[in-house]
Design a protein around this motif. Structure first.
Motif, PDB file in Angstrom:
ATOM      1  N   PHE A  97      34.112  -0.054  33.986  1.00  0.00           N
ATOM      2  CA  PHE A  97      32.885  -0.053  33.182  1.00  0.00           C
ATOM      3  C   PHE A  97      31.708  -0.664  33.931  1.00  0.00           C
ATOM      4  O   PHE A  97      30.554  -0.465  33.549  1.00  0.00           O
ATOM      5  N   ARG A  98      31.966  -1.417  34.990  1.00  0.00           N
ATOM      6  CA  ARG A  98      30.846  -1.964  35.749  1.00  0.00           C
ATOM      7  C   ARG A  98      30.755  -1.362  37.158  1.00  0.00           C
ATOM      8  O   ARG A  98      30.072  -1.893  38.024  1.00  0.00           O
ATOM      9  N   GLY A  99      31.429  -0.243  37.357  1.00  0.00           N
ATOM     10  CA  GLY A  99      31.231   0.518  38.582  1.00  0.00           C
ATOM     11  C   GLY A  99      32.328   0.416  39.615  1.00  0.00           C
ATOM     12  O   GLY A  99      32.332   1.171  40.588  1.00  0.00           O
ATOM     13  N   SER A 100      33.277  -0.524  39.438  1.00  0.00           N
ATOM     14  CA  SER A 100      34.351  -0.634  40.428  1.00  0.00           C
ATOM     15  C   SER A 100      35.354   0.497  40.220  1.00  0.00           C
ATOM     16  O   SER A 100      35.554   0.959  39.104  1.00  0.00           O
ATOM     17  N   ARG A 101      35.979   0.925  41.297  1.00  0.00           N
ATOM     18  CA  ARG A 101      37.002   1.965  41.195  1.00  0.00           C
ATOM     19  C   ARG A 101      37.937   1.844  42.403  1.00  0.00           C
ATOM     20  O   ARG A 101      37.501   1.462  43.499  1.00  0.00           O
ATOM     21  N   PRO A 102      39.215   2.168  42.216  1.00  0.00           N
ATOM     22  CA  PRO A 102      40.200   1.958  43.287  1.00  0.00           C
ATOM     23  C   PRO A 102      39.938   2.791  44.530  1.00  0.00           C
ATOM     24  O   PRO A 102      40.384   2.444  45.618  1.00  0.00           O
ATOM     25  N   GLU A 103      39.196   3.905  44.389  1.00  0.00           N
ATOM     26  CA  GLU A 103      38.940   4.773  45.544  1.00  0.00           C
ATOM     27  C   GLU A 103      38.214   4.042  46.671  1.00  0.00           C
ATOM     28  O   GLU A 103      38.385   4.380  47.848  1.00  0.00           O
ATOM     29  N   ILE A 104      37.384   3.036  46.332  1.00  0.00           N
ATOM     30  CA  ILE A 104      36.669   2.290  47.377  1.00  0.00           C
ATOM     31  C   ILE A 104      37.679   1.609  48.298  1.00  0.00           C
ATOM     32  O   ILE A 104      37.566   1.656  49.525  1.00  0.00           O
ATOM     33  N   MET A 105      38.691   0.997  47.693  1.00  0.00           N
ATOM     34  CA  MET A 105      39.719   0.318  48.474  1.00  0.00           C
ATOM     35  C   MET A 105      40.622   1.332  49.180  1.00  0.00           C
ATOM     36  O   MET A 105      41.001   1.147  50.344  1.00  0.00           O
ATOM     37  N   LEU A 106      40.942   2.420  48.477  1.00  0.00           N
ATOM     38  CA  LEU A 106      41.810   3.444  49.059  1.00  0.00           C
ATOM     39  C   LEU A 106      41.179   4.099  50.289  1.00  0.00           C
ATOM     40  O   LEU A 106      41.880   4.540  51.199  1.00  0.00           O
ATOM     41  N   ASN A 107      39.849   4.157  50.326  1.00  0.00           N
ATOM     42  CA  ASN A 107      39.148   4.801  51.443  1.00  0.00           C
ATOM     43  C   ASN A 107      38.720   3.820  52.532  1.00  0.00           C
ATOM     44  O   ASN A 107      38.030   4.209  53.480  1.00  0.00           O
ATOM     45  N   PHE A 108      39.129   2.555  52.413  1.00  0.00           N
ATOM     46  CA  PHE A 108      38.688   1.541  53.373  1.00  0.00           C
ATOM     47  C   PHE A 108      39.073   1.908  54.805  1.00  0.00           C
ATOM     48  O   PHE A 108      38.274   1.766  55.732  1.00  0.00           O
ATOM     49  N   THR A 109      40.293   2.392  54.987  1.00  0.00           N
ATOM     50  CA  THR A 109      40.732   2.717  56.353  1.00  0.00           C
ATOM     51  C   THR A 109      40.059   3.984  56.884  1.00  0.00           C
ATOM     52  O   THR A 109      40.092   4.248  58.086  1.00  0.00           O
ATOM     53  N   LYS A 110      39.460   4.788  55.994  1.00  0.00           N
ATOM     54  CA  LYS A 110      38.641   5.911  56.454  1.00  0.00           C
ATOM     55  C   LYS A 110      37.284   5.396  56.947  1.00  0.00           C
ATOM     56  O   LYS A 110      36.747   5.890  57.935  1.00  0.00           O
ATOM     57  N   ASP A 111      36.749   4.401  56.234  1.00  0.00           N
ATOM     58  CA  ASP A 111      35.479   3.801  56.659  1.00  0.00           C
ATOM     59  C   ASP A 111      35.662   2.970  57.926  1.00  0.00           C
ATOM     60  O   ASP A 111      34.738   2.860  58.737  1.00  0.00           O
ATOM     61  N   TYR A 112      36.877   2.394  58.057  1.00  0.00           N
ATOM     62  CA  TYR A 112      37.186   1.573  59.230  1.00  0.00           C
ATOM     63  C   TYR A 112      38.495   2.075  59.835  1.00  0.00           C
ATOM     64  O   TYR A 112      39.571   1.505  59.595  1.00  0.00           O
ATOM     65  N   PRO A 113      38.437   3.148  60.618  1.00  0.00           N
ATOM     66  CA  PRO A 113      39.668   3.761  61.167  1.00  0.00           C
ATOM     67  C   PRO A 113      40.509   2.818  62.019  1.00  0.00           C
ATOM     68  O   PRO A 113      41.717   3.004  62.145  1.00  0.00           O
ATOM     69  N   GLU A 114      39.880   1.801  62.608  1.00  0.00           N
ATOM     70  CA  GLU A 114      40.621   0.858  63.452  1.00  0.00           C
ATOM     71  C   GLU A 114      41.235  -0.288  62.648  1.00  0.00           C
ATOM     72  O   GLU A 114      41.889  -1.163  63.210  1.00  0.00           O
ATOM     73  N   ALA A 115      40.992  -0.302  61.348  1.00  0.00           N
ATOM     74  CA  ALA A 115      41.459  -1.426  60.527  1.00  0.00           C
ATOM     75  C   ALA A 115      42.981  -1.501  60.488  1.00  0.00           C
ATOM     76  O   ALA A 115      43.675  -0.484  60.392  1.00  0.00           O
ATOM     77  N   GLU A 116      43.505  -2.730  60.551  1.00  0.00           N
ATOM     78  CA  GLU A 116      44.934  -2.957  60.324  1.00  0.00           C
ATOM     79  C   GLU A 116      45.185  -3.060  58.830  1.00  0.00           C
ATOM     80  O   GLU A 116      44.283  -3.386  58.052  1.00  0.00           O
ATOM     81  N   GLN A 117      46.419  -2.794  58.412  1.00  0.00           N
ATOM     82  CA  GLN A 117      46.782  -2.840  56.994  1.00  0.00           C
ATOM     83  C   GLN A 117      48.109  -3.557  56.836  1.00  0.00           C
ATOM     84  O   GLN A 117      49.044  -3.332  57.594  1.00  0.00           O
ATOM     85  N   VAL A 118      48.184  -4.451  55.843  1.00  0.00           N
ATOM     86  CA  VAL A 118      49.421  -5.191  55.592  1.00  0.00           C
ATOM     87  C   VAL A 118      49.629  -5.331  54.087  1.00  0.00           C
ATOM     88  O   VAL A 118      48.660  -5.473  53.324  1.00  0.00           O
TER      89      VAL A 118
END
Length: 624
Positions: free
Chosen positions: A255-276
């Motif tokens: 309701f205030r604009g947050s959505r899981p897709e922002i987090m899901l697309n993080f590694t697309k925005d930062y292809p070199e990012a590590e994930q754990v």
């Protein structure tokens, strides 16, 4: 050296050096521990200057807790790491450039007063201001819609208001913005917009803050909105030392604009990012973790996770159905009494989590009668105070007593019967007197006769059937639909309130019994809130909070009442994305429990009445 109790996944996150990293941190996985350990590791092993580190949280309480945990970890060494909320950081940037002070931030009460004034001055060509309820509930929903526009960086034309007509919303938004600008005031959402615009338009200012904050850590990243993310990305450049921690399965602020897709697309925005993935739950018993995992696995838009727990105990999940809300409230009180018989038990071990505050009335009343101390942040909205509820109550009261002129005036033309106000006597009257005053119009007399026939029929019905007959038999639903069309609104809120009234009516056998409860409602809730104020200083109380407000908290015993269709998932959730958010909401509520999770629902035998939530089927059956 790292502490010995650090697991492998936590170690990877803590020791990460430069560059972007995504840390998936589920419930009870040691998120705060990991973040504070990482800050210390950056300073002591990567030799990062403490003043170059920025830690962003969503609430002031979370920022304070993070700072205190970090200070304790460092045994008194005062590292000048910057901890703050999104809004405090953004305001600091704005203050530096525009010389803003706290006086420029509008107070919450002033926002409500401003909106109320704007509504009262809506021009006739825009809408009917007399038809807009300016209750705190309506104003809060309007502010939420205004916030959605700002946080998503869109225009008011791009969202559909469910509170007022579209023309009215666009007018209210425009005047609200004009009045804020005229008074040189900003709200929290404006801080994000202004900060984004400042950093985009002034590269030299952006560079100052990029050099100031070399390493950025964001807590509860799943709650970020698009504009906040845009600002964070600007600040993190060019090094992109952006360390984000969160759980897409706990994204519940759509309701205030947050959505899981922002987090899901993080590694697309930062292809070199590590994930754990922090895959160990240190909070809950095994079966609580298992059923919560089974539920959330039904969502499609998420990271796939396998979470284990250190606590292998079972027997923590209990599911019960009751035939009424009154019986449910009695059993909640009984459960609390039984728990308190255990050695060392405290009321503060227990939380009752509701989907909305509207569902707390029966339980609060029961706990108060039994002397069980509880704390409640907000007074529940009085459903009986809405316009449609007042109409229904007037119908019921007049059907029983035929003595209130005020009640008759309220219902006489709902639906339209062409009864003129001047023909209604000022004091108590009979049907014959009313007919006598309308002798010149035969069709009105027939309408009056039909009305009284219907009223006499209503008085012999039970409350649920009476409301249903007023809606369908007398034509109140048709009247509401025509009224909404004439006023240029969809009218969905009216029908939601009617459905809620009908659900409440089911708990009473006779109309007089229900009317007595309605009459005492405000007195009961006033007593509840007085008790709340008396107990505010006490720490040993049962917590009654909404599922939204429970995020980030934990209790030994969690009770989830009203797990029914229309409640959770909420009746407004119709799209796939809305239903997934409702599932995440229920997941958050379930995972607050450490030892016992009690799930209660209302199960009625009559077809078409309250049904247990589909989420109960999902936690009882294998994932497809």
């Amino acid at each position: 050296m790292l502490e010995q109790n650090v697991n492998e996944a936590q170690c990877r996150a803590i020791t990460h050096g430069a560059g972007a990293m995504l840390v998936l941190a589920g419930p009870g996985s040691g998120k705060t521990f990991t973040v504070t350990q990482r800050i210390k590791y950056l300073i002591e092993h990567h030799h990062v200057k403490p003043e170059d580190i920025l830690v962003i949280t969503f609430t002031k309480a979370a920022a304070t807790e993070m700072q205190e945990r970090f200070a304790k970890l460092n045994e008194g060494r005062n590292y000048p790491v910057h901890f703050g909320t999104f809004h405090s950081i953004f305001f600091q940037i704005l203050k530096h450039t525009y010389r803003f002070t706290a006086q420029n931030i509008i107070r919450e009460g002033d926002k409500y007063r401003l909106l109320s004034r704007i509504i009262s001055e809506i021009p006739d060509e825009i809408g009917s201001r007399s038809q807009i309820d300016d209750s705190s509930d309506t104003l809060q929903r309007l502010l939420s819609e205004i916030s959605t526009v700002k946080n998503n960086g869109i225009t008011p034309q791009e969202i559909k208001s469910t509170t007022v007509s579209q023309a009215e919303f666009e007018y209210i938004f425009r005047i609200y913005k004009q009045e804020m600008n005229r008074s040189k005031l900003i709200d929290f959402d404006d801080m994000v917009l202004l900060c984004r615009d400042l950093l985009v338009s002034r590269p030299e200012t952006l560079k100052i803050w990029q050099e100031r904050f070399q390493y950025i850590l964001v807590d509860e990243f799943q709650d970020i909105c698009p504009l906040q993310y845009e600002v964070v990305r600007l600040l993190a450049k060019p090094q992109d030392n952006l360390f984000i921690v969160g759980d897409d399965d706990q994204a519940i602020y759509g309701f205030r604009g947050s959505r899981p897709e922002i987090m899901l697309n993080f590694t697309k925005d930062y292809p070199e990012a590590e994930q754990v993935l922090l895959d160990v739950n240190y909070r809950s018993r095994k079966d609580i973790v298992d059923v919560a995992g089974k539920l959330i696995a039904h969502n499609k838009t998420r990271f796939d996770k396998k979470v284990r727990t250190q606590n292998e105990q079972l027997g923590g999940v209990k599911i019960y159905a009751f035939h009424s809300k009154l019986k449910q409230a009695e059993n909640i009180a009984l459960l609390i009494r039984q728990y308190m018989e255990q050695p060392g038990a405290r009321y503060s071990d227990i939380a009752i989590l509701y989907r909305t505050n509207n569902h707390t009335v029966y339980t609060a009343d029961r706990l108060m009668k039994e002397g069980i101390p509880f704390s409640m942040k907000e007074k529940p909205r009085n459903i009986y105070d809405s316009a449609v509820a007042k109409d229904i109550i007037a119908y019921l009261r007049y059907a029983l007593h035929e003595d209130s002129v005020e009640d008759f005036l309220r219902i006489m033309n709902k639906p339209v019967r062409y009864i003129k106000r001047l023909t209604v006597p000022r004091n108590r009257f009979t049907m014959q007197e009313l007919i006598e005053n309308n002798r010149s119009t035969g069709y009105v007399i027939q309408n009056i006769l039909d009305l009284y026939d219907n009223l006499h029929f209503v008085r012999n019905l039970n409350p649920f059937s009476a409301v249903n007959f007023i809606r369908k038999g007398i034509g109140y639903d048709t009247f509401l639909k025509k009224q909404a069309i004439e006023q240029g609104r969809d009218g969905s809120k009216d029908f939601e309130e009617l459905e809620e009234l009908m659900q409440l009516a089911k708990d009473f056998e006779t109309i007089p019994e229900w009317l007595e409860q309605i009459q005492n409602y405000d007195a009961v809730m006033q007593e509840v809130m007085q008790q709340e104020r008396r107990q505010k200083q006490e720490t040993d109380t049962v917590s009654m909070v909404t599922m939204h407000a429970s995020k980030g908290l934990e209790w030994k015993v969690v009770v989830l009442p009203d797990v029914n269709e229309g409640v959770i998932p909420h009746k407004k959730a119709v799209t796939d994305s809305e239903l997934e958010e409702e599932r995440r909401m229920f997941y958050v509520a379930m995972t607050r429990a450490k030892e016992y999770l009690f799930i209660f629902c209302i199960q009625e035998k009559e077809a078409g009445n309250l049904l247990p939530s589909r989420f109960l089927d999902e936690i009882m059956t294998p994932v497809p």
